[in-house]
Write a protein that holds these residues in place. Structure first.
Motif, PDB file in Angstrom:
ATOM      1  N   ALA A 154       0.153  -2.744  11.593  1.00 49.72           N
ATOM      2  CA  ALA A 154      -0.105  -2.509  10.178  1.00 49.72           C
ATOM      3  C   ALA A 154       0.964  -1.590   9.607  1.00 49.72           C
ATOM      4  O   ALA A 154       1.403  -0.646  10.275  1.00 49.72           O
ATOM      5  CB  ALA A 154      -1.484  -1.892   9.974  1.00 49.72           C
ATOM      6  N   ASP A 155       1.384  -1.866   8.390  1.00 52.58           N
ATOM      7  CA  ASP A 155       2.372  -1.002   7.745  1.00 52.58           C
ATOM      8  C   ASP A 155       1.739   0.333   7.372  1.00 52.58           C
ATOM      9  O   ASP A 155       2.399   1.374   7.420  1.00 52.58           O
ATOM     10  CB  ASP A 155       2.930  -1.686   6.493  1.00 52.58           C
ATOM     11  CG  ASP A 155       3.685  -2.963   6.847  1.00 52.58           C
ATOM     12  OD1 ASP A 155       4.239  -2.999   7.959  1.00 52.58           O
ATOM     13  OD2 ASP A 155       3.707  -3.894   6.039  1.00 52.58           O
ATOM     14  N   GLU A 156       0.480   0.300   6.984  1.00 58.45           N
ATOM     15  CA  GLU A 156      -0.169   1.537   6.528  1.00 58.45           C
ATOM     16  C   GLU A 156      -1.150   2.078   7.567  1.00 58.45           C
ATOM     17  O   GLU A 156      -0.951   3.144   8.117  1.00 58.45           O
ATOM     18  CB  GLU A 156      -0.891   1.285   5.196  1.00 58.45           C
ATOM     19  CG  GLU A 156       0.083   0.920   4.073  1.00 58.45           C
ATOM     20  CD  GLU A 156      -0.647   0.653   2.778  1.00 58.45           C
ATOM     21  OE1 GLU A 156      -1.833   1.024   2.668  1.00 58.45           O
ATOM     22  OE2 GLU A 156      -0.040   0.040   1.882  1.00 58.45           O
ATOM     23  N   GLU A 161      -4.819  -6.600   2.987  1.00 58.38           N
ATOM     24  CA  GLU A 161      -5.711  -6.020   3.984  1.00 58.38           C
ATOM     25  C   GLU A 161      -6.419  -7.119   4.764  1.00 58.38           C
ATOM     26  O   GLU A 161      -6.919  -8.079   4.177  1.00 58.38           O
ATOM     27  CB  GLU A 161      -6.744  -5.119   3.294  1.00 58.38           C
ATOM     28  CG  GLU A 161      -7.732  -4.493   4.268  1.00 58.38           C
ATOM     29  CD  GLU A 161      -8.609  -3.453   3.573  1.00 58.38           C
ATOM     30  OE1 GLU A 161      -8.099  -2.775   2.674  1.00 58.38           O
ATOM     31  OE2 GLU A 161      -9.785  -3.337   3.925  1.00 58.38           O
ATOM     32  N   ALA A 203      -0.792  -5.005   5.830  1.00 56.38           N
ATOM     33  CA  ALA A 203      -0.614  -3.645   5.321  1.00 56.38           C
ATOM     34  C   ALA A 203      -1.702  -2.743   5.908  1.00 56.38           C
ATOM     35  O   ALA A 203      -1.436  -1.640   6.367  1.00 56.38           O
ATOM     36  CB  ALA A 203      -0.662  -3.646   3.800  1.00 56.38           C
ATOM     37  N   ARG A 204      -2.930  -3.240   5.875  1.00 55.80           N
ATOM     38  CA  ARG A 204      -4.052  -2.495   6.431  1.00 55.80           C
ATOM     39  C   ARG A 204      -4.910  -3.444   7.258  1.00 55.80           C
ATOM     40  O   ARG A 204      -5.112  -4.592   6.863  1.00 55.80           O
ATOM     41  CB  ARG A 204      -4.896  -1.862   5.320  1.00 55.80           C
ATOM     42  CG  ARG A 204      -4.226  -0.709   4.603  1.00 55.80           C
ATOM     43  CD  ARG A 204      -5.093  -0.205   3.458  1.00 55.80           C
ATOM     44  NE  ARG A 204      -5.414  -1.277   2.524  1.00 55.80           N
ATOM     45  CZ  ARG A 204      -4.574  -1.738   1.600  1.00 55.80           C
ATOM     46  NH1 ARG A 204      -3.377  -1.217   1.504  1.00 55.80           N
ATOM     47  NH2 ARG A 204      -4.926  -2.708   0.808  1.00 55.80           N
ATOM     48  N   SER A 219       0.249  -9.654   3.406  1.00 50.05           N
ATOM     49  CA  SER A 219       0.765  -8.462   2.732  1.00 50.05           C
ATOM     50  C   SER A 219      -0.362  -7.524   2.327  1.00 50.05           C
ATOM     51  O   SER A 219      -0.113  -6.409   1.901  1.00 50.05           O
ATOM     52  CB  SER A 219       1.558  -8.873   1.489  1.00 50.05           C
ATOM     53  OG  SER A 219       0.708  -9.545   0.590  1.00 50.05           O
ATOM     54  N   ARG A 228      -0.708  -8.972  11.627  1.00 53.58           N
ATOM     55  CA  ARG A 228       0.208  -8.058  10.952  1.00 53.58           C
ATOM     56  C   ARG A 228      -0.176  -8.018   9.477  1.00 53.58           C
ATOM     57  O   ARG A 228      -0.274  -9.054   8.820  1.00 53.58           O
ATOM     58  CB  ARG A 228       1.650  -8.507  11.112  1.00 53.58           C
ATOM     59  CG  ARG A 228       2.625  -7.526  10.489  1.00 53.58           C
ATOM     60  CD  ARG A 228       4.062  -7.982  10.597  1.00 53.58           C
ATOM     61  NE  ARG A 228       4.928  -6.963  10.022  1.00 53.58           N
ATOM     62  CZ  ARG A 228       5.507  -6.004  10.713  1.00 53.58           C
ATOM     63  NH1 ARG A 228       5.321  -5.948  12.008  1.00 53.58           N
ATOM     64  NH2 ARG A 228       6.266  -5.104  10.126  1.00 53.58           N
ATOM     65  N   ALA A 274       6.209   5.054   8.774  1.00 51.79           N
ATOM     66  CA  ALA A 274       6.977   4.119   7.962  1.00 51.79           C
ATOM     67  C   ALA A 274       8.189   4.834   7.367  1.00 51.79           C
ATOM     68  O   ALA A 274       9.252   4.264   7.215  1.00 51.79           O
ATOM     69  CB  ALA A 274       6.114   3.531   6.863  1.00 51.79           C
ATOM     70  N   THR A 286      -0.065 -13.744   0.885  1.00 49.53           N
ATOM     71  CA  THR A 286      -0.379 -12.502   0.192  1.00 49.53           C
ATOM     72  C   THR A 286      -1.879 -12.397  -0.023  1.00 49.53           C
ATOM     73  O   THR A 286      -2.599 -13.388   0.061  1.00 49.53           O
ATOM     74  CB  THR A 286       0.334 -12.458  -1.168  1.00 49.53           C
ATOM     75  OG1 THR A 286      -0.113 -13.580  -1.942  1.00 49.53           O
ATOM     76  CG2 THR A 286       1.839 -12.547  -1.003  1.00 49.53           C
ATOM     77  N   ASN A 313      -5.804 -10.442   0.434  1.00 52.39           N
ATOM     78  CA  ASN A 313      -6.672  -9.907   1.475  1.00 52.39           C
ATOM     79  C   ASN A 313      -7.343 -11.024   2.246  1.00 52.39           C
ATOM     80  O   ASN A 313      -7.541 -12.117   1.726  1.00 52.39           O
ATOM     81  CB  ASN A 313      -7.729  -8.986   0.865  1.00 52.39           C
ATOM     82  CG  ASN A 313      -7.097  -7.841   0.099  1.00 52.39           C
ATOM     83  OD1 ASN A 313      -5.967  -7.452   0.380  1.00 52.39           O
ATOM     84  ND2 ASN A 313      -7.804  -7.321  -0.878  1.00 52.39           N
TER      85      ASN A 313
END
Lengths: 104, 206
Positions: B68-70, B38, B54-55, B36, B52, B106, B20, B22
């Protein structure tokens, strides 16, 4: 801020090699090699053989420690493994199991 | 901010990074990165595996897939060889990409929103096209000036044709005795033989 920081919540499985200082707050499994200082903060977990300059440990280390300078085990440190360094200090409250090899 | 991980320049990691928080990579990472938060690959940073998060923000080099999820932001100096998948993808000026790029929603509504956006892009693309047409229109004028010279070259082909017939008799003399039974069919091959003969002229010109 040129130093490498392995933050809490991060897990690295593999080999870490660096020319700079390393601060570990997370988890490293594998091998850790640093030319400069290594700081293992409280809460950090290292399951690896470590070769570095001056080493300061307040977290948990399982593996052999080799330092070109000195190793300091702070209060709260938990170390299982052999330690080889020119100078070694173990603070009151540190847990340690292993051989100590100092230049005598 | 405690969950900030920095891989400084001069640091090499061979292995996977996950967890988790950045991550900022200014050094080298050769192993999968899964976070999880950036992930930022700074200028001079190199990641030689899949990422992989979030950003993902890239100003350095990546040889692997970015998921990326976002959002994925490829900024100036970014060099990416691999596929890029995210709900939102931004490729800025100066970023280099080689791979498959796909914006994925998403949520169910997002892809629909993404498609109109994609549909809107062709329209502006069509507008520049007419703007581009005037330019070609301007080109025809110079092209017209250039046209006469191309017309001049056509004459040479006739000359080649004249030379070709000279060659033609030779194939006929060789071809007729071999294929006496099918005199009608040989002629069509003779025509291509003329064209081939023209190429042969070039060889003779050597």
């Amino acid at each position: 801020m040129a130093s490498t920081v392995i933050g809490a919540g991060i897990t690295i499985e593999g080999e870490v090699t660096t020319d700079d200082d390393v601060v570990v707050q997370g988890t490293i499994r594998g091998k850790l090699q640093a030319k400069e200082g290594l700081v293992v903060e409280s809460g950090a977990v290292i399951e690896a053989d470590v070769v570095a300059g001056p080493i300061r440990i307040a977290g948990q280390v399982t593996g052999n420690l080799t330092s070109s300078d000195r190793v300091d085990l702070a209060n709260g440190a938990r170390v299982i493994g052999n330690v080889k360094a020119a100078r070694i200090t173990i603070a009151d409250g540190a847990q340690f199991k292993g051989n100590v090899d100092m230049d005598v | 901010m405690a969950n900030e991980t920095t891989i400084a320049a001069g640091t090499v990691i061979r292995g996977s990074i996950e967890g988790t928080g950045n991550l900022v990579v200014a050094g080298h990472v050769e192993g999968d990165v899964q976070l999880s938060g950036e992930v930022t690959v700074e200028s001079g940073g190199l990641v030689g595996a899949n990422v992989r998060a979030a950003r993902i923000v890239v100003r350095g080099a990546v040889r692997g897939d970015l998921v990326a999820d976002e959002a994925v932001h490829l900024e100036d100096g970014a060099r990416v060889v691999g596929d890029v998948r995210a709900a939102r993808i931004a490729i800025g000026r100066g970023a280099l990409v080689r791979g498959y790029v796909e914006t994925t929603g998403a949520e169910g509504n997002r892809p629909a929103a993404a498609r109109p956006a994609a549909a809107a892009r062709p329209a502006p693309a069509a507008r520049p096209a007419p703007a581009a047409r005037p330019a070609p229109a301007a080109r025809p004028a110079p092209a017209a000036a250039k046209l006469p010279p191309p017309k001049a070259p056509p004459p040479p082909p006739p000359q080649r044709k004249i030379e070709a017939p000279a060659q033609a008799p030779a194939p006929r003399s060789t071809g007729t005795p071999a294929s006496m039974g099918a005199k009608r069919e040989p002629p069509p091959p003779v025509v291509p033989a003329l064209k081939k003969g023209a190429k042969a002229v070039k060889k003779r010109s050597y």
